[in-house]
Structures are given as C-alpha cells and as structure tokens.
Design an enzyme around this catalytic site. Structure first.
Site, PDB file in Angstrom:
ATOM      1  N   TRP A  99       0.443  -3.448   4.461  1.00  0.00           N
ATOM      2  CA  TRP A  99       0.302  -2.235   3.649  1.00  0.00           C
ATOM      3  C   TRP A  99      -0.955  -1.473   4.053  1.00  0.00           C
ATOM      4  O   TRP A  99      -0.950  -0.245   4.142  1.00  0.00           O
ATOM      5  CB  TRP A  99       0.298  -2.561   2.162  1.00  0.00           C
ATOM      6  CG  TRP A  99       1.592  -3.159   1.695  1.00  0.00           C
ATOM      7  CD1 TRP A  99       1.779  -4.386   1.139  1.00  0.00           C
ATOM      8  CD2 TRP A  99       2.904  -2.560   1.777  1.00  0.00           C
ATOM      9  NE1 TRP A  99       3.112  -4.585   0.864  1.00  0.00           N
ATOM     10  CE2 TRP A  99       3.827  -3.485   1.245  1.00  0.00           C
ATOM     11  CE3 TRP A  99       3.382  -1.332   2.253  1.00  0.00           C
ATOM     12  CZ2 TRP A  99       5.200  -3.222   1.172  1.00  0.00           C
ATOM     13  CZ3 TRP A  99       4.746  -1.072   2.181  1.00  0.00           C
ATOM     14  CH2 TRP A  99       5.634  -2.014   1.638  1.00  0.00           C
ATOM     15  N   ASP A 166      -5.713   0.758  -2.994  1.00  0.00           N
ATOM     16  CA  ASP A 166      -4.303   0.520  -3.285  1.00  0.00           C
ATOM     17  C   ASP A 166      -4.258  -0.731  -4.161  1.00  0.00           C
ATOM     18  O   ASP A 166      -4.550  -1.826  -3.690  1.00  0.00           O
ATOM     19  CB  ASP A 166      -3.550   0.313  -1.959  1.00  0.00           C
ATOM     20  CG  ASP A 166      -2.080  -0.084  -2.164  1.00  0.00           C
ATOM     21  OD1 ASP A 166      -1.644  -0.240  -3.320  1.00  0.00           O
ATOM     22  OD2 ASP A 166      -1.377  -0.231  -1.143  1.00  0.00           O
ATOM     23  N   LYS A 190       5.363  -3.592  -9.194  1.00  0.00           N
ATOM     24  CA  LYS A 190       4.897  -4.973  -9.062  1.00  0.00           C
ATOM     25  C   LYS A 190       4.419  -5.507 -10.411  1.00  0.00           C
ATOM     26  O   LYS A 190       4.766  -6.600 -10.804  1.00  0.00           O
ATOM     27  CB  LYS A 190       3.759  -5.074  -8.040  1.00  0.00           C
ATOM     28  CG  LYS A 190       4.020  -4.372  -6.709  1.00  0.00           C
ATOM     29  CD  LYS A 190       4.963  -5.140  -5.814  1.00  0.00           C
ATOM     30  CE  LYS A 190       5.515  -4.339  -4.639  1.00  0.00           C
ATOM     31  NZ  LYS A 190       4.579  -3.682  -3.774  1.00  0.00           N
TER      32      LYS A 190
HETATM   33  C1  LIG Z   1       4.706  -2.854  -2.456  1.00  0.00           C
HETATM   34  C2  LIG Z   1       3.444  -2.314  -1.957  1.00  0.00           C
HETATM   35  C3  LIG Z   1       3.345  -1.034  -1.386  1.00  0.00           C
HETATM   36  C4  LIG Z   1       4.536  -0.135  -1.180  1.00  0.00           C
HETATM   37  O1  LIG Z   1       4.891   0.484  -2.347  1.00  0.00           O
HETATM   38  P1  LIG Z   1       6.040   1.593  -2.410  1.00  0.00           P
HETATM   39  O2  LIG Z   1       5.978   1.999  -3.847  1.00  0.00           O
HETATM   40  O3  LIG Z   1       7.322   0.901  -2.040  1.00  0.00           O
HETATM   41  O4  LIG Z   1       5.727   2.686  -1.471  1.00  0.00           O
HETATM   42  C5  LIG Z   1       2.099  -0.584  -0.995  1.00  0.00           C
HETATM   43  N1  LIG Z   1       1.009  -1.347  -1.134  1.00  0.00           N
HETATM   44  C6  LIG Z   1       1.067  -2.583  -1.658  1.00  0.00           C
HETATM   45  C7  LIG Z   1      -0.191  -3.396  -1.797  1.00  0.00           C
HETATM   46  C8  LIG Z   1       2.273  -3.113  -2.098  1.00  0.00           C
HETATM   47  O5  LIG Z   1       2.332  -4.344  -2.625  1.00  0.00           O
END
Ligand SMILES: *Cc1c(COP(=O)(O)O)cnc(C)c1O
Length: 356
Positions: A99, A166, A190
């Site tokens: 990511w 993030d 998540k």
């Molecule tokens: C799942 C995830 C993403 C991607 O998220 P989307 O909403 O599918 O774009 C980005 N960063 C992390 C840390 C993730 O776990």
C-alpha cells in the site's frame, strides 16, 4: 455453525451496526422509505452525516482546526489526492509494504519522491527506524498499519514536516494524537464500516499551498466547503459507519477498544510464540495488533492446507494469508470478539497435538 470472521477487509462489523443498517434499508426512522431511496440532502440523511462526523471527532479526540470528510474513491483515491493537494516539489515516503508503494507511485506523478527508508529487503516484515526526513519536503507519508504483512507503527511519530498517514486498517484501534498529523485517511472497510466510503481528517492550514490548478473533485477545500456533499456521498456506507461509531462509544470508546485489541493480539501471539508448528512472520517489535500473520515452520509446511481445512470445521473464516506472505493472517479488528480468537487458538493447539 457460528462463524468467526477474520477477514482482512471488507471485514467483521458490529452485529448491531449490520442489523440497524438492515432495518434502515427497509424503513428509515419509520418514514416508510428505505435508506437507499432518500435524498442525500434530506433532513434525515444530513442528521446521520452530522452525527457520524461529530462521533468520529469525539472518539478520536480530533482537535480544533481539523475537518472530517467522508468521500468516495477508497484509500487508493487518496494516494493521488494527497500529492495533488500537498506536493509542490518534494515529498518523503516510508516504504513499508504494497500500500505504501502504491501511494508513493502516485506521488511521483506530481513531484520528487524521497523514499526515506524501506523494509522491502525483508519482504516488509519490519518497520524501519533510524531514518531522517528531509526538512524541505512538503510532507512525510506513512502507512501506520501494513495490512498484508502484519506490521504497525503504533506510536505517533515526530516528523519535521507535515505528517500524512494512511490509517485504513488501524483507525480507531488505539488512541492517536491527531495534532501530530496534518492529514489522516483511510478506506472504511477494515475497521470502520462497509466498503464505499473513505474518511479524511485534514488540518485546514496545510491546504491551498500548491501552485497547480485542482479539479473540483480532487480539491479538499471544495469538499470541506460543501460538507462532504459536493457530489452525492456514499449514503448507505456512511449510515453504517455512524452505527459502528455509536457501537464503539457504547462499549467505552477508543481507550476501551485499544485494551481489548491488545488482549486479543496477546492471546494469539502467545499461541504462535509457544507453538512448535507455527511461527510469526513479522519482527516482534513491529507486530501489528490488527493483522496477525503466521506460517508453518519449514518442517510442517506441507500441513498448511490441512490446517486451513481443519479451521473451517471450527467456523473460522478468512485466515488465508495474502499471497505475497503466504500462510495465515488473522485480522483482529475492533468488532472481532476475543471468543473468536480463543476458538482459533484452540484450533491451533488441537491441530498441533494431532499433527506435530
Ligand atoms: C486496504 C488498504 C488500502 C486500499 O484501500 P481501498 O479503499 O481499497 O482503496 C490502502 N491502504 C491500506 C493500509 C489498506 O489496508
């Protein structure tokens, strides 16, 4: 059979949040209309959005001077929206997994990217330390929880420049000192709600400093001005986020859930560390409390499929590791009860005593 949902994302949500969403989809607040067929500009929905923003601010203790947005596009949209809005010349990134790599790839479209440290040399199994962040960078981007590798930055680090994080997979899992960050974002699916809504927490004073022209949909200032209603927001996912936040508040808030999350993680890590058969893949000092990754030791590798089948017989769902790590990954997000972790731990012990 009762299911124990360890899915990595989309993932387990509080039962009440799902039930209340189901009810609202059939009949919202006794209105005779479905949540799915009302205007996003109706009083009913405005109240839901306002409550979600207020609860999010309250639970995370977001200080004055920050805005909360609920947008579409996922965390992946933020990978480009962040540099679009913040990167003039140079940005610094910490490369801690897939990511993080995807985030910095987008930033390269907008300027120079300094990767200040990377753990790619050991398949992202640890969080690098001892790096320095250039003081002339426009911002420093980190991925606090590396969902695929089970590593996590669990303290709020000091950064000499605007810190951007993030937090897709560990938002609201622990207390965060929001004042250390300029911007925090993540997909809801998540730990916060269903797929389809993305949260952004942004400090007002970092915006408006780039020279480029911004398309409206890419401009945080426009979304702030319009209260997340520049265009139609994801109505149903925002409803479920609000229900999840209400649930979190009702059980005692972030401090309480953080203690519960540590208890769950400790239970599973102890089982892994005391096992003859299983071994964790993340460096101990970098271990995540949200995604717990483990494999079978080399001499038992051929039993991984059999263990997978065995766990199914106990109602365990979603523990297959990401293909880039292999083995198993148990995601122990906020809504997962400790009873489910105990079922997994018991399954590991029973399988080991029959097979090792
Ligand atoms: C799942 C995830 C993403 C991607 O998220 P989307 O909403 O599918 O774009 C980005 N960063 C992390 C840390 C993730 O776990």
């Amino acid at each position: 059979m009762k299911k124990h949902n360890f899915n990595a994302g989309p993932s387990i949500l509080p039962k009440e949040a799902i039930e209340n969403t189901a009810k609202a989809i059939l009949n919202l607040n006794g209105s005779g209309l479905s949540l799915l067929e009302i205007s996003h500009r109706s009083k009913d929905f405005q109240a839901i959005l306002d409550e979600a923003v207020a609860l999010f601010k309250e639970l995370l203790e977001i200080p004055e001077g920050y805005q909360v947005l609920f947008l579409g596009g996922g965390a992946s949209m933020q990978f480009c929206m962040v540099p679009f809005n913040l990167l003039n010349k140079k940005a610094a990134y910490l490369e801690t997994g897939v990511w993080a790599k995807k985030a910095l790839k987008e930033a390269k479209l907008f300027g120079q990217v300094d990767v200040v440290a990377s753990s790619s040399d050991k398949n992202f199994s640890y969080i690098p330390t001892g790096y320095s962040v250039p003081t002339d960078a426009d911002y420093f981007h980190i991925t606090t929880n590396n969902t695929i590798y089970g590593t996590e930055i669990r303290t709020d680090i000091d950064s000499p420049v605007t810190l951007v994080a993030d937090m897709s997979s560990d938002i609201l899992s622990r207390k965060v000192d929001v004042s250390k960050y300029g911007l925090i974002y993540g997909g809801a699916q998540k730990n916060l709600g269903p797929a389809g809504v993305t949260f952004v927490i942004v400090r007002d004073d970092i915006l408006g400093k780039v020279e480029r022209a911004l398309p409206s949909m890419m401009d945080y200032r426009i979304h702030i001005k319009e209260g997340s209603m520049f265009n139609t927001p994801p109505v149903m996912p925002i409803f479920t986020v609000n229900e999840t936040l209400k649930w979190l508040k009702s059980i005692g808030g972030v401090e309480k859930i953080a203690a519960m999350n540590i208890e769950k993680a400790n239970l599973l890590y102890a089982a892994i560390d005391n096992s003859k058969m299983f071994v964790g893949t993340a460096a101990k000092e970098s271990r995540s409390i949200m995604n717990i990754c483990f494999v079978m030791k080399d001499e038992y590798k051929d039993k991984e499929d059999a263990f997978m089948e065995f766990t199914k017989s106990r109602g365990i769902v979603g523990i297959k590791g990401h293909r880039s790590v292999g083995g198993f990954r148990a995601s122990t997000y906020n809504a997962l009860p400790i009873e489910s972790v105990q079922v997994l731990v018991d399954a590991m012990k029973d399988f080991e005593s029959n097979n090792a």
